[in-house]
Design an enzyme around this catalytic site. Structure first.
Site, PDB file in Angstrom:
ATOM      1  N   CYS A 113      32.749  64.167  83.425  1.00  0.00           N
ATOM      2  CA  CYS A 113      34.035  63.723  83.992  1.00  0.00           C
ATOM      3  C   CYS A 113      34.901  62.968  82.980  1.00  0.00           C
ATOM      4  O   CYS A 113      36.104  62.833  83.178  1.00  0.00           O
ATOM      5  CB  CYS A 113      33.809  62.853  85.220  1.00  0.00           C
ATOM      6  SG  CYS A 113      32.778  63.625  86.463  1.00  0.00           S
ATOM      7  N   HIS A 252      39.929  58.404  86.871  1.00  0.00           N
ATOM      8  CA  HIS A 252      39.131  59.555  87.317  1.00  0.00           C
ATOM      9  C   HIS A 252      38.992  59.474  88.837  1.00  0.00           C
ATOM     10  O   HIS A 252      38.718  58.409  89.381  1.00  0.00           O
ATOM     11  CB  HIS A 252      37.762  59.508  86.653  1.00  0.00           C
ATOM     12  CG  HIS A 252      36.820  60.531  87.189  1.00  0.00           C
ATOM     13  ND1 HIS A 252      37.162  61.858  87.282  1.00  0.00           N
ATOM     14  CD2 HIS A 252      35.565  60.424  87.677  1.00  0.00           C
ATOM     15  CE1 HIS A 252      36.146  62.521  87.798  1.00  0.00           C
ATOM     16  NE2 HIS A 252      35.168  61.674  88.061  1.00  0.00           N
ATOM     17  N   ASN A 282      36.631  65.354  93.507  1.00  0.00           N
ATOM     18  CA  ASN A 282      36.295  65.076  92.117  1.00  0.00           C
ATOM     19  C   ASN A 282      36.279  66.393  91.332  1.00  0.00           C
ATOM     20  O   ASN A 282      35.412  67.234  91.554  1.00  0.00           O
ATOM     21  CB  ASN A 282      34.913  64.409  92.088  1.00  0.00           C
ATOM     22  CG  ASN A 282      34.444  64.050  90.695  1.00  0.00           C
ATOM     23  OD1 ASN A 282      35.017  64.480  89.697  1.00  0.00           O
ATOM     24  ND2 ASN A 282      33.381  63.273  90.623  1.00  0.00           N
TER      25      ASN A 282
END
Ligand code: UT7
Length: 325
Positions: A113, A252, A282
């Site tokens: 990520c 994020h 996500n």
């Protein structure tokens, strides 16, 4: 050293929307649980014919158009992804071919990520030194093909998408400071256990569902809050500004509760955060860059504003940067 900034940016999201209500029919979950524990309402799912490279190319084409550059003018392509088209070769090489950028060097960035921020930092070094003029940095993922659709603790969290920026010598969208970190002692907290040399694909690994993503959610949550708050403040200090000067924080987008806790710990008011987690979930390496593209498009980041990008992911890895738009 040259200044380095963003000449153009773009993003692509697959058309198919998977809502929490749809998920209620797939695993034992509820819209209420997902929304209150994560802030996610829906996510995008790539069509069967779409590969990570296709999402990457669609985002890259927009970024190139905005930068008024042709693919032939790109010197380096970095694709941050944890869901490559295949283990070898790098997805960036497939992107290079699909885009038609024959003179560009190409490689992938593996930092889950945090991958887009790692790519941004790496790419910006080539521009700073003058080694390359134009670097295309892409975060692209098809998480829907590596999540275990029988595991309610992970499958509700992720989505597919891609975002891209073109870096060049400019003071427009200038990258003022960057910070990266990692902690490999916590590698087990978030991983795809099989498919590498440690556990090559066998009938047994497939039966054990070991080719899917596994996560110790609560531990990752705590590490994410600490690391993102710390990384955000470090990039702010390195940029020589104060937290109150930041106009927009683009974190994020893993979980609204993580983002709230990060903002509180960093002492930055929640109104300054840009959120799209409810719409996309996500998207790993694509999350931060897609959110930044949208924040700019919606004028949450205006010319002259300081924006803070901050990410966290498997590895563990984290990264941050301050951009003056
Ligand atoms: O991208 C960077 C990496 N990823 C992240 O940053 C994600 C980090 N972690 C998280 O966001 C959170 O830990 C989760 C959203 C994954 C989980 O939230 P939590 O508050 O930590 O819940 P939990 O894992 O402690 O589970 C609480 C309960 C459990 O039931 P019991 O054992 O208390 O009876 C789970 O079985 O919630 C249950 N549960 C669910 N219930 C309904 C877990 N997933 C679901 C679900 N629907 N989808």
């Amino acid at each position: 050293m040259n200044p380095v900034g963003i000449l153009g940016m773009g993003y692509y999201l697959p058309e198919k929307v998977l809502t929490n209500t749809d998920l209620e029919k797939m695993v034992e979950t509820s819209d209420e649980w997902i929304r209150t524990r994560t802030g996610i309402s829906e996510r995008r799912i790539a069509a069967p014919h779409e590969q990570t490279s296709d999402l990457a190319v669609a985002a890259a084409r927009q970024a190139l158009a905005q930068a008024k550059l042709t693919p032939q003018q790109i010197d380096l392509i970095l694709v941050a992804t944890m869901t490559p088209d295949m283990p070898c070769p790098a997805t960036s090489c497939i992107v290079q071919a699909k885009l038609g950028a024959p003179q560009a060097a190409a490689t992938d960035v593996s930092a889950a990520c945090s991958g887009f921020l790692y790519g941004l930092v790496m790419g910006s070094q080539f521009v700073r030194t003058g080694a390359y003029r134009h670097v295309l940095v892409i975060g692209a993922e098809i998480l829907s093909r590596v999540v275990d659709w029988t595991d309610r603790s992970t499958c509700v969290l992720f989505g597919d998408g891609a975002g891209a920026v073109v870096l060049g010598q400019t003071k427009q969208g200038e990258i003022l400071s960057t910070y990266l970190g990692s902690d490999g002692t916590k590698a087990d907290l978030l991983k795809v256990p099989a498919g590498g040399v440690q556990a090559p694909a066998t009938h047994q690994t497939v039966d054990a569902r070991d080719h899917f993503l596994k996560m110790s959610g609560a531990e990752v949550f705590k590490s994410a809050v600490r690391a993102m708050a710390d990384a955000g403040l470090k990039a702010i200090a390195l940029a020589g500004i104060k937290p109150e000067q930041v106009a927009c924080v683009v974190p994020h987008q893993a979980n609204i509760r993580i983002i709230d806790a990060v903002m509180e710990r960093a002492g930055i008011p929640r109104e300054k955060v840009y959120l799209n987690v409810s719409r996309y979930g996500n998207m790993s390496a694509a999350s931060t860059v897609v959110a930044f593209c949208e924040a700019v498009k919606e004028q949450r980041v205006k010319p002259g504003d300081y924006a803070l990008l901050v990410a966290f992911g498997a590895g563990l890895t984290w990264g941050s940067c301050v951009i003056r738009w």
